[in-house]
Design an enzyme around this catalytic site. Structure first.
Site, mmCIF file in Angstrom:
data_model
loop_
_atom_site.group_PDB
_atom_site.id
_atom_site.type_symbol
_atom_site.label_atom_id
_atom_site.label_comp_id
_atom_site.label_asym_id
_atom_site.label_seq_id
_atom_site.Cartn_x
_atom_site.Cartn_y
_atom_site.Cartn_z
ATOM 1 N N PHE A 1 0.834 -1.204 0.000
ATOM 2 C CA PHE A 1 0.000 0.000 0.000
ATOM 3 C C PHE A 1 0.872 1.260 0.000
ATOM 4 O O PHE A 1 0.618 2.216 -0.744
ATOM 5 C CB PHE A 1 -0.934 -0.022 1.224
ATOM 6 N N VAL B 1 0.573 -15.936 9.422
ATOM 7 C CA VAL B 1 0.209 -16.239 10.814
ATOM 8 C C VAL B 1 -1.095 -15.502 11.091
ATOM 9 O O VAL B 1 -1.192 -14.290 10.876
ATOM 10 C CB VAL B 1 1.312 -15.781 11.799
ATOM 11 N N ASP C 1 8.689 -2.626 12.107
ATOM 12 C CA ASP C 1 9.881 -2.094 12.798
ATOM 13 C C ASP C 1 10.947 -3.175 12.907
ATOM 14 O O ASP C 1 12.136 -2.934 12.678
ATOM 15 C CB ASP C 1 9.511 -1.610 14.204
#
Length: 285
Positions: free
Chosen positions: A125, A199, A208
């Site tokens: 995105f 998952v 991060d």
């Protein structure tokens, strides 16, 4: 990064009680003047000697513009400095993209930040936002990465996408592109695809972790994006699998884990971060 032997000077762009994946949070947002003041302190002591700068979540345009000024100054001192930028702006949920930072950050990232960055780690995105081009196929993604290279960065990794994975629907695709112009003017490009098992949970902080790991592993394998991405994504998988297992145990049989249960098990994954067993392979395109 510290576990992997890097000396890190951390500047908190926000100081919050907890991450924003919870229902409530309290705290302060650092403004550009406060960032400048901290940097001045480092400069006065002549300790502003860095090999890398890594930036992530920011909510303020003037803060972001100040980051660009600082990076440019540091690059004047050290032409080999590598700036790793995670252009955190938004994501897709159920196929629909939306921004979770103010919209006026986009032009600053696009026009000022990305041109001074060496490595960028947008999700699909964010890559679409930065280039103004939608990605429907892997070919589109490769062309978008070329557009991003043309803006400045040598290394572009689209950290996650909703593209169809060759391995099937249970896999998430990341794509990487490394482009280097050699001293003699010849150009080298390496492109890779990484498919990792999905998952089923919403984690906060994975971007991060990805950016930090990629910094570390590209440092250790400077001309081999394939190995750097395999180690990065494998370490991520170890952390996520450990986190989901622990979260389910805490939530109890039949209950859905909450934000607190899903906090990334970073400390418990120290060995996997230091020396990740390669459980995810990259394909060279």
């Amino acid at each position: 990064l510290q576990v992997l032997g890097f000396e890190v000077d951390t500047v908190n762009s926000v100081q919050f009680s907890n991450h924003t994946g919870y229902a409530h949070w309290k705290g302060q947002v650092l403004n550009s003047d406060e960032l400048h003041e901290l940097y001045e302190g480092l400069k006065l002591n002549k300790v502003n000697q860095y090999d890398y700068v890594l930036t992530g979540y920011t909510r303020d345009t003037s803060f972001l513009a100040m980051v660009v000024d600082i990076v440019q100054e540091l690059k004047q001192q050290n032409s080999n400095l590598v700036y790793v930028c995670d252009p955190v702006m938004g994501d897709k949920w159920n196929g629909e993209g939306s921004m979770y930072v103010p919209k006026d950050l986009l032009p600053v990232y696009r026009d000022k930040v990305v041109p001074v960055a060496d490595i960028i780690t947008p999700n699909q995105f964010e890559a679409e936002l930065l280039t103004g081009r939608k990605i429907y196929t892997e070919k589109d993604a490769l062309e978008v990465m070329d557009m991003l290279h043309a803006m400045g960065p040598e290394t572009v990794v689209i950290t996650s996408s909703d593209l169809q994975a060759p391995l099937g629907n249970d896999y998430l695709i990341a794509l990487g592109s490394y482009r280097k112009t050699n001293a003699d003017g010849t150009r080298m490009t390496q492109r890779i695809r990484v498919e990792s098992p999905k998952v089923d949970a919403v984690f906060v902080g994975t971007g991060d972790l990805f950016a930090a790991m990629l910094l570390a592993w590209t440092h250790k394998h400077p001309n081999n994006l394939k190995v750097a991405c395999e180690k990065t994504v494998s370490a991520m998988q170890h952390v996520l699998q450990r986190t989901i297992k622990s979260a389910k145990a805490q939530a109890g049989e039949g209950n859905k884990p909450n934000s607190a249960h899903l906090e990334l098990r970073m400390v418990q994954s120290k060995k996997d971060i230091e020396n990740p067993e390669i459980i995810v392979k990259a394909t060279v395109l």
